[in-house]
Design a protein around this motif. Structure first.
Motif, PDB file in Angstrom:
ATOM      1  N   ASP A 144      -4.405  -2.073 -13.968  1.00 13.58           N
ATOM      2  CA  ASP A 144      -5.351  -2.549 -12.413  1.00 13.58           C
ATOM      3  C   ASP A 144      -5.526  -3.177 -11.611  1.00 13.58           C
ATOM      4  O   ASP A 144      -6.066  -4.215 -11.743  1.00 13.58           O
ATOM      5  N   SER A 145      -3.934  -2.657 -10.769  1.00 14.20           N
ATOM      6  CA  SER A 145      -4.216  -3.745  -9.790  1.00 14.20           C
ATOM      7  C   SER A 145      -4.824  -3.194  -8.262  1.00 14.20           C
ATOM      8  O   SER A 145      -4.815  -3.529  -7.514  1.00 14.20           O
ATOM      9  N   VAL A 146      -5.208  -1.572  -9.143  1.00 22.21           N
ATOM     10  CA  VAL A 146      -5.500  -0.484  -7.525  1.00 22.21           C
ATOM     11  C   VAL A 146      -6.765  -0.255  -8.338  1.00 22.21           C
ATOM     12  O   VAL A 146      -6.988   0.147  -9.418  1.00 22.21           O
ATOM     13  N   LEU A 147      -8.465  -0.174  -7.479  1.00 20.23           N
ATOM     14  CA  LEU A 147      -9.798   0.348  -7.553  1.00 20.23           C
ATOM     15  C   LEU A 147      -9.911   1.902  -7.069  1.00 20.23           C
ATOM     16  O   LEU A 147      -8.800   1.773  -5.519  1.00 20.23           O
ATOM     17  N   MET A 148     -10.557   2.945  -6.967  1.00 18.19           N
ATOM     18  CA  MET A 148     -10.280   3.953  -6.719  1.00 18.19           C
ATOM     19  C   MET A 148     -12.249   4.026  -6.420  1.00 18.19           C
ATOM     20  O   MET A 148     -12.652   4.055  -7.561  1.00 18.19           O
ATOM     21  N   ASP A 160      -6.547  -2.231  -3.512  1.00 17.04           N
ATOM     22  CA  ASP A 160      -5.378  -3.273  -3.670  1.00 17.04           C
ATOM     23  C   ASP A 160      -5.984  -4.633  -3.798  1.00 17.04           C
ATOM     24  O   ASP A 160      -6.437  -5.543  -3.020  1.00 17.04           O
ATOM     25  N   ARG A 161      -6.052  -5.048  -5.369  1.00 16.12           N
ATOM     26  CA  ARG A 161      -6.784  -6.597  -5.410  1.00 16.12           C
ATOM     27  C   ARG A 161      -5.416  -7.253  -5.587  1.00 16.12           C
ATOM     28  O   ARG A 161      -5.606  -8.701  -4.971  1.00 16.12           O
ATOM     29  N   ASN A 162      -3.993  -6.801  -5.537  1.00 20.68           N
ATOM     30  CA  ASN A 162      -2.909  -8.144  -5.144  1.00 20.68           C
ATOM     31  C   ASN A 162      -2.929  -7.983  -3.541  1.00 20.68           C
ATOM     32  O   ASN A 162      -2.917  -9.536  -3.337  1.00 20.68           O
ATOM     33  N   THR A 163      -2.845  -6.875  -2.760  1.00 18.76           N
ATOM     34  CA  THR A 163      -2.980  -7.451  -1.249  1.00 18.76           C
ATOM     35  C   THR A 163      -3.862  -8.106  -0.625  1.00 18.76           C
ATOM     36  O   THR A 163      -3.567  -8.378   0.845  1.00 18.76           O
ATOM     37  N   LYS A 164      -5.308  -7.529  -0.823  1.00 18.82           N
ATOM     38  CA  LYS A 164      -5.932  -6.945  -0.657  1.00 18.82           C
ATOM     39  C   LYS A 164      -6.357  -6.043   0.690  1.00 18.82           C
ATOM     40  O   LYS A 164      -7.610  -5.591   1.272  1.00 18.82           O
ATOM     41  N   MET A 171       1.213  -1.210   0.223  1.00 21.19           N
ATOM     42  CA  MET A 171       0.044  -0.055   0.112  1.00 21.19           C
ATOM     43  C   MET A 171       1.336   1.237  -0.090  1.00 21.19           C
ATOM     44  O   MET A 171       0.482   2.112   0.225  1.00 21.19           O
ATOM     45  N   LYS A 172       1.557   1.050  -0.537  1.00 22.70           N
ATOM     46  CA  LYS A 172       2.787   2.165  -0.220  1.00 22.70           C
ATOM     47  C   LYS A 172       2.475   3.284  -1.074  1.00 22.70           C
ATOM     48  O   LYS A 172       2.646   4.597  -0.869  1.00 22.70           O
ATOM     49  N   CYS A 173       2.058   2.848  -2.473  1.00 23.28           N
ATOM     50  CA  CYS A 173       1.678   4.355  -3.059  1.00 23.28           C
ATOM     51  C   CYS A 173       0.477   5.023  -2.918  1.00 23.28           C
ATOM     52  O   CYS A 173      -0.084   5.652  -3.171  1.00 23.28           O
ATOM     53  N   PHE A 174      -0.322   4.700  -1.573  1.00 26.65           N
ATOM     54  CA  PHE A 174      -1.534   4.892  -0.877  1.00 26.65           C
ATOM     55  C   PHE A 174      -1.780   6.248   0.157  1.00 26.65           C
ATOM     56  O   PHE A 174      -2.790   6.807   0.069  1.00 26.65           O
ATOM     57  N   SER A 175      -0.203   6.141   0.549  1.00 27.32           N
ATOM     58  CA  SER A 175      -0.473   6.892   1.724  1.00 27.32           C
ATOM     59  C   SER A 175       0.305   8.171   1.187  1.00 27.32           C
ATOM     60  O   SER A 175       0.559   8.681   1.933  1.00 27.32           O
ATOM     61  N   LEU A 190     -16.320 -11.606  -9.235  1.00 23.81           N
ATOM     62  CA  LEU A 190     -14.301 -12.262  -8.979  1.00 23.81           C
ATOM     63  C   LEU A 190     -14.213 -11.539  -7.710  1.00 23.81           C
ATOM     64  O   LEU A 190     -13.755 -12.507  -6.874  1.00 23.81           O
ATOM     65  N   GLU A 191     -14.063 -10.323  -7.072  1.00 25.23           N
ATOM     66  CA  GLU A 191     -14.311  -9.632  -6.001  1.00 25.23           C
ATOM     67  C   GLU A 191     -14.702  -8.354  -5.492  1.00 25.23           C
ATOM     68  O   GLU A 191     -15.914  -8.157  -6.349  1.00 25.23           O
ATOM     69  N   THR A 192     -15.864  -8.471  -4.373  1.00 26.45           N
ATOM     70  CA  THR A 192     -16.439  -7.770  -4.057  1.00 26.45           C
ATOM     71  C   THR A 192     -16.014  -6.717  -2.603  1.00 26.45           C
ATOM     72  O   THR A 192     -14.726  -7.821  -2.012  1.00 26.45           O
TER      73      THR A 192
END
Length: 446
Positions: free
Chosen positions: A353-357, A369-373, A1-5, A319-321
């Motif tokens: 396509d790895s992060v949703l906002m 983050d779709r990879n780390t959840k 999540m480095k890029c998030f904060s 696939l993901e919620t």
């Protein structure tokens, strides 16, 4: 999540409200945000019918490590208020959607739409002006032919850079209901415009004719059970598009199958859990936005409480919620009374396509983050957006003891909402519209 904060905020506001954060009118509220295909330009539309285009500054030689900031490039009035005399109906100037066309030459092109009319705008630069005309003087007035005694060759003289926005096409009179989406096809020759009951296909060069490709209007309007809420073309298959409905379903259509795509190729819908059935179930299941991933393999949809990712190869369930603000489930009654339950939140993918906002209330926006959840809640506000400051994650407390850095769900301001967001196509730069403020955050530069 480095890029998030770790984001650097830059705050931009419409020219007419640059003096005070509290001094804004309804016309200043931002209604759409969109990066172009390179991310060098960012366009916003507002309820006053204006489009403001920001351009990214080139990297400074003195500070090569610092990424370019966005500054105002062009501002123009895209739509004016109109009146339909046949239906005695006022047509708002509010910009519902902006979509960029890929750049083919030195000029930029974008489509903007209000409730009824789509316009194609050309944005170009001029740094030279012609002088020395034979038939008119420098002020543009026609000269008396009898006074012309010699032939002059016009020349181009340098001038201050001027950015001009000119309407090249106007696509009108094709929608009975309000346009809620436009989407440019991957062939870059056609686009579609969508209203509550119909989807029309246009050629960018032809303004007086469009083709109806979806029509869900029943013969008897009393039998109407759902409306179209959003639609988008596949990023690289020009024959494929999807549209979402107010019943929470998504239909994928193939234009090769038939001219009128009333029969879908695929149907995506999650079965409802009977134990969770309530008066608000149908309202909160309505999809407010649908987006293809850049790869074209996945679909992302946003309903009132969740963001869902669908695999095009699996129609039975998502696939993901991701829960956006599940703490509001107990507040649905009051949200219904103040009409907030009908707010239409948008959602966006990052470039890989790895992060949703997507947005929420209290000027909060959420990232997943779709990879780390892992997920994070950030806030876009003037108080915590000092230049080069690091955004701190926010948490909402539902009940019990509230920690110092948490905010109670009862303290959320539902008048402050982030409905419109955009993500740079290749970098960690995001644009977030909060009422009449536009915030641009970028990944921290060490």
């Amino acid at each position: 999540m480095k890029c998030f904060s770790r984001y650097l905020p830059y705050l931009f506001r419409p020219p007419s409200t640059i003096l005070s954060s509290s001094c804004h009118t309804e016309a200043d509220i931002i209604s759409t945000v969109e990066f172009n295909s390179t991310g060098e330009l960012l366009a916003t539309g507002d309820k006053g019918g204006r489009v403001v285009v920001f351009q990214r500054e080139q990297e400074s030689k003195n500070q090569p490590h610092r990424r370019g900031e966005y500054n105002v490039y062009s501002t123009f009035q895209s739509h004016e208020p109109e009146f339909d005399y046949l239906k005695s109906l006022e047509i708002e100037e509010k910009i519902n959607k902006i979509r960029w066309l890929p750049q083919q030459n030195a000029a930029y092109f974008l489509l903007s739409t209000n409730d009824k009319t789509v316009k194609l705008w050309k944005i170009s630069e001029r740094d030279k002006r012609p002088e020395g005309y034979n038939l008119k003087d420098e002020d543009g007035r026609i000269r008396d032919p009898t006074t012309i005694t010699a032939l002059r060759v016009p020349v181009l003289r340098p001038m201050d850079l001027m950015v001009e926005a000119t309407p090249r096409r106007v696509f009108s009179n094709a929608h009975t209901y309000h346009i809620n989406s436009i989407s440019v096809n991957s062939d870059y020759e056609t686009y579609m415009s969508t209203d509550d009951l119909r989807i029309n296909l246009w050629h960018l060069e032809i303004t007086n004719r469009s083709f109806n490709i979806v029509d869900i209007k029943p013969a008897n309007m009393e039998e109407l059970t759902e409306v179209i809420t959003a639609a988008e073309f596949h990023p690289n298959q020009c024959n494929t598009f999807v549209y979402s409905s107010s019943k929470g379903s998504i239909r994928l259509c193939d234009m090769r199958a038939a001219a009128l795509c009333d029969n879908h190729s695929k149907f995506f819908e999650e079965p409802e859990d009977p134990s969770n059935r309530s008066f608000f179930s149908e309202i909160i299941s309505s999809i407010s936005d649908v987006k293809f991933s850049h790869s074209g393999r996945y679909l992302m949809t946003r309903d009132y409480l969740t963001v869902k990712v669908w695999d095009l190869n699996m129609e039975s369930k998502p696939l993901e919620t991701y829960q956006v603000h599940d703490y509001l489930r107990s507040k649905l009654c009051s949200l219904y009374e103040n009409d907030c339950i009908f707010d239409k939140f948008e959602c966006v993918w990052n470039g890989t396509d790895s992060v949703l906002m997507t947005g929420s209330y209290n000027n909060f926006f959420r990232m997943f983050d779709r990879n780390t959840k892992r997920d994070v809640t950030l806030e876009a506000s003037r108080e915590n957006s000092k230049p080069r400051a690091i955004l701190k994650p926010r948490k909402v407390c539902v009940g019990g003891k509230r920690r110092k850095d948490e905010i109670s769900v009862d303290s959320l301001d539902f008048s402050k909402k982030i409905l419109h967001t955009a993500w740079h196509p290749s970098e960690n730069i995001i644009a977030v519209a909060a009422t009449n403020n536009l915030y641009i955050f970028q990944d921290k530069v060490n």
